[in-house]
Design a protein around this motif. Structure first.
Motif, PDB file in Angstrom:
ATOM      1  N   ARG A 421      46.893  47.214   4.529  1.00 45.34           N
ATOM      2  CA  ARG A 421      46.988  47.891   5.815  1.00 45.34           C
ATOM      3  C   ARG A 421      45.668  48.536   6.232  1.00 45.34           C
ATOM      4  O   ARG A 421      45.632  49.422   7.075  1.00 45.34           O
ATOM      5  CB  ARG A 421      48.123  48.937   5.776  1.00 45.34           C
ATOM      6  N   ASN A 422      44.594  48.066   5.632  1.00 46.14           N
ATOM      7  CA  ASN A 422      43.265  48.515   6.019  1.00 46.14           C
ATOM      8  C   ASN A 422      42.947  47.963   7.409  1.00 46.14           C
ATOM      9  O   ASN A 422      42.892  46.745   7.599  1.00 46.14           O
ATOM     10  CB  ASN A 422      42.230  48.040   4.996  1.00 46.14           C
ATOM     11  N   GLU A 423      42.724  48.836   8.363  1.00 43.88           N
ATOM     12  CA  GLU A 423      42.589  48.407   9.756  1.00 43.88           C
ATOM     13  C   GLU A 423      41.285  47.663  10.013  1.00 43.88           C
ATOM     14  O   GLU A 423      41.199  46.900  10.982  1.00 43.88           O
ATOM     15  CB  GLU A 423      42.730  49.604  10.683  1.00 43.88           C
ATOM     16  N   ASP A 424      40.279  47.890   9.191  1.00 41.28           N
ATOM     17  CA  ASP A 424      39.023  47.147   9.378  1.00 41.28           C
ATOM     18  C   ASP A 424      39.200  45.688   8.970  1.00 41.28           C
ATOM     19  O   ASP A 424      38.632  44.785   9.593  1.00 41.28           O
ATOM     20  CB  ASP A 424      37.909  47.790   8.545  1.00 41.28           C
ATOM     21  N   ALA A 425      39.963  45.472   7.928  1.00 46.20           N
ATOM     22  CA  ALA A 425      40.206  44.095   7.463  1.00 46.20           C
ATOM     23  C   ALA A 425      41.329  43.430   8.243  1.00 46.20           C
ATOM     24  O   ALA A 425      41.302  42.212   8.471  1.00 46.20           O
ATOM     25  CB  ALA A 425      40.533  44.101   5.972  1.00 46.20           C
ATOM     26  N   PHE A 426      42.324  44.236   8.648  1.00 51.56           N
ATOM     27  CA  PHE A 426      43.511  43.702   9.316  1.00 51.56           C
ATOM     28  C   PHE A 426      43.822  44.531  10.561  1.00 51.56           C
ATOM     29  O   PHE A 426      44.649  45.438  10.524  1.00 51.56           O
ATOM     30  CB  PHE A 426      44.710  43.723   8.359  1.00 51.56           C
ATOM     31  N   PRO A 427      43.156  44.241  11.671  1.00 55.43           N
ATOM     32  CA  PRO A 427      43.441  44.975  12.910  1.00 55.43           C
ATOM     33  C   PRO A 427      44.922  44.888  13.269  1.00 55.43           C
ATOM     34  O   PRO A 427      45.557  43.859  13.054  1.00 55.43           O
ATOM     35  CB  PRO A 427      42.572  44.256  13.948  1.00 55.43           C
ATOM     36  N   ASP A 428      45.446  45.984  13.829  1.00 55.80           N
ATOM     37  CA  ASP A 428      46.875  46.063  14.140  1.00 55.80           C
ATOM     38  C   ASP A 428      47.689  45.640  12.914  1.00 55.80           C
ATOM     39  O   ASP A 428      48.444  44.659  12.939  1.00 55.80           O
ATOM     40  CB  ASP A 428      47.204  45.163  15.324  1.00 55.80           C
ATOM     41  N   PRO A 429      47.565  46.378  11.810  1.00 53.31           N
ATOM     42  CA  PRO A 429      48.057  45.913  10.502  1.00 53.31           C
ATOM     43  C   PRO A 429      49.557  45.711  10.397  1.00 53.31           C
ATOM     44  O   PRO A 429      50.011  44.957   9.534  1.00 53.31           O
ATOM     45  CB  PRO A 429      47.590  47.012   9.538  1.00 53.31           C
ATOM     46  N   LEU A 430      50.361  46.350  11.252  1.00 53.81           N
ATOM     47  CA  LEU A 430      51.803  46.186  11.156  1.00 53.81           C
ATOM     48  C   LEU A 430      52.307  44.966  11.924  1.00 53.81           C
ATOM     49  O   LEU A 430      53.496  44.648  11.887  1.00 53.81           O
ATOM     50  CB  LEU A 430      52.518  47.438  11.652  1.00 53.81           C
ATOM     51  N   LYS A 431      51.404  44.260  12.595  1.00 56.98           N
ATOM     52  CA  LYS A 431      51.789  43.062  13.349  1.00 56.98           C
ATOM     53  C   LYS A 431      51.765  41.847  12.442  1.00 56.98           C
ATOM     54  O   LYS A 431      50.821  41.633  11.674  1.00 56.98           O
ATOM     55  CB  LYS A 431      50.837  42.842  14.523  1.00 56.98           C
TER      56      LYS A 431
END
Length: 527
Positions: A421-431
């Motif tokens: 859920r790292n936002e830099d690696a996975f933007p919009d992580p809950l999508k």
């Protein structure tokens, strides 16, 4: 006077404990809530609430990549810490936490404390779990039968709603038992409707299983005492049991022990030779045992060791595969993800590759489909089957991680949940977005992906798990489309992992150990 002195001594000790924990201990410089630094029971309360992993993730969002979550426990969420703690040759060992996974009182690949013990056992099994063995050996043929039986189950259900939480557990149980024991000595037929084999999972489906795990972790001696009483005392303590008997995996463990006994009996009677078991895990272990006996005393691997090793693989292979497949089916059945399912269906329907005798794509063929791989990776990212912390400790002296001094014996850990859920690696992580894994991109996402752990303790069943998932998913979506069953809208399935419940956090409602979908036949797309 004496009571006063005792009270004063107790107060002094309490003050010293607080001062030492919060201001003197080297870990006092690590950020985090004071309540967690003072007592491990603060995190144990989160465990009881089934929110430990999500709580730790929120603490990382508040305090950064290093958080003190207990008097002697620190949690990390950085790539540098990942390499330091879990990299090959790191020197970090597993903690006593893993002893709860022992079977029949014997250690196994998952519970061994040292890397040396783990490495010796892994040498016996690694070849059977290799990618080539899984994709092209007897395992591939057995998997083809498992997938065929699931497709038959779908056909029998017709237009009925399918609780894929249950049916995928049947598929997963059959797959791992046949891989471990072969179809004659311990393989199951739950997917085909064998009621006795389906009953093996009854205690796995129980909602109270997570409470038992909480007691086993936080009150191990009491838990062992409660569950080993007999006679009148057993009846008296029954209301106090966190989970009524049979407790989780009771039936599965009994089945695994009987499978070992059946194999031993067949070998001793001459009805079976170890060469005939070469395609199974239990066969490899008995072959090793026989070779050891010929060269000297039977040291280090007796029948109960073999039973424990196989049972551990069995227990590890049920929920993980079933839960991941369930979340995948559910996620691409959501109305907002219809385009994902359609794109996946086109790929698997148009795929050019080898077919098995049931006209399904072989594991080797499905392993070459890029969008299918992306969908599975995204499922593992967002719904990792083991999302919680993986504790380790460095027993040889103090070390430095992410700039903080970590004393010897400190428990350190990281979790797939937070890494994914790292936002830099996975933007919009809950999508749920498989496109993260397709097209031209850098390798940032791959570096943060940790569904199978890493280093020497990386999941030995990685290739088997991927083969099961790619083969079943391709078979299903070559023939069917899926939608959320009426009444299950806006509901996330909830699965048990250790003492927690894991869900899709974007949904307003949850249903524990349940996932209702509709399967409808579609038209195969011609090239």
């Amino acid at each position: 006077m004496i009571p006063f002195a005792i009270a004063l001594l107790g107060f002094t000790f309490l003050v010293w404990y607080v001062v030492e924990s919060l201001y003197i201990d080297p870990k006092s410089k690590i950020p985090g809530p004071k309540s967690y630094a003072l007592t491990g029971w603060r995190l144990a309360y989160d465990d009881w609430q089934a929110t430990r992993t999500r709580t730790i993730h929120r603490l990382h969002q508040q305090y950064g990549p290093v958080v003190r979550i207990g008097p002697n426990e620190v949690h990390f969420n950085s790539l540098a810490a990942l390499r330091k703690i879990y990299g090959a040759g790191s020197g970090f060992e597993r903690t006593s936490f893993y002893r709860m996974f022992e079977v029949y009182g014997r250690q196994n690949l998952f519970t061994f404390y040292t890397t040396a013990q783990h490495g010796e056992r892994k040498k016996l099994l690694a070849n059977a779990y290799s990618k080539s063995a899984v994709l092209h050996g007897a395992a591939a043929q057995d998997l083809a039968e498992d997938v065929h039986h699931y497709m038959e189950l779908l056909s029998k259900l017709g237009g009925e709603e399918n609780d894929v939480f249950k049916t995928l557990h049947y598929f997963s149980l059959d797959g791992i038992t046949n891989f471990l024991y072969g179809p004659q000595l311990g393989g199951t037929s739950a997917t085909s409707g064998d009621t006795a084999h389906r009953a093996l999972l009854d205690d796995v489906f129980a909602s109270s299983r997570r409470k038992l795990t909480w007691f086993a972790v936080h009150l191990p001696k009491l838990t062992k005492w409660l569950y080993t009483r007999s006679g009148l005392l057993e009846a008296l303590v029954q209301p106090l049991l966190p989970m009524q008997k049979p407790s989780t995996y009771t039936a599965v463990r009994a089945h695994a022990l009987q499978a070992m006994k059946n194999t031993r009996s067949a070998l001793d009677s001459g009805r079976l030779h170890t060469e005939e078991l070469s395609g199974t895990i239990i066969g490899k272990l008995f072959t090793h045992q026989t070779a050891a006996v010929k060269s000297g005393p039977r040291a280090g691997l007796d029948d109960l060791d073999i039973a424990s090793e196989c049972a551990d693989h069995l227990l590890a292979g049920i929920d993980t595969t079933a839960d991941t497949l369930m979340f995948l089916f559910w996620a691409i059945s959501l109305p907002e993800n219809k385009h994902i399912q359609e794109k996946l269906a086109v790929e698997v329907q148009k795929a050019n590759g080898d077919l098995d005798k049931h006209e399904n794509l072989t594991p080797a063929a499905t392993g070459k489909l890029p969008y299918l791989d992306a969908v599975i990776k995204e499922t593992l990212r967002l719904y990792a089957p083991l999302p919680a912390s993986e504790p380790r400790c460095f027993p040889y002296g103090e070390t430095v991680i992410d700039g903080y001094t970590i004393p010897a014996g400190t428990i350190v850990s990281m979790s797939p949940y937070s890494l994914h859920r790292n936002e830099d690696a996975f933007p919009d992580p809950l999508k749920f977005d498989p496109e993260r894994w397709t097209g031209v991109r850098d390798d940032t996402a791959a570096k943060w992906f940790w569904a199978f752990s890493s280093g020497g303790r990386m999941c030995i069943g990685l290739h088997l798990a991927m083969a099961k998932m790619t083969t079943l998913v391709s078979a299903v979506y070559r023939q069917y489309s899926t939608t959320i069953a009426p009444g299950f809208e806006n509901t996330s399935p909830a699965v048990t992992s250790r003492f927690e419940l894991f869900i899709d956090e974007t949904q307003p409602q949850i249903a524990q150990h349940k996932c209702m979908l509709k399967f409808e036949r579609n038209n195969i797309i011609d090239d």
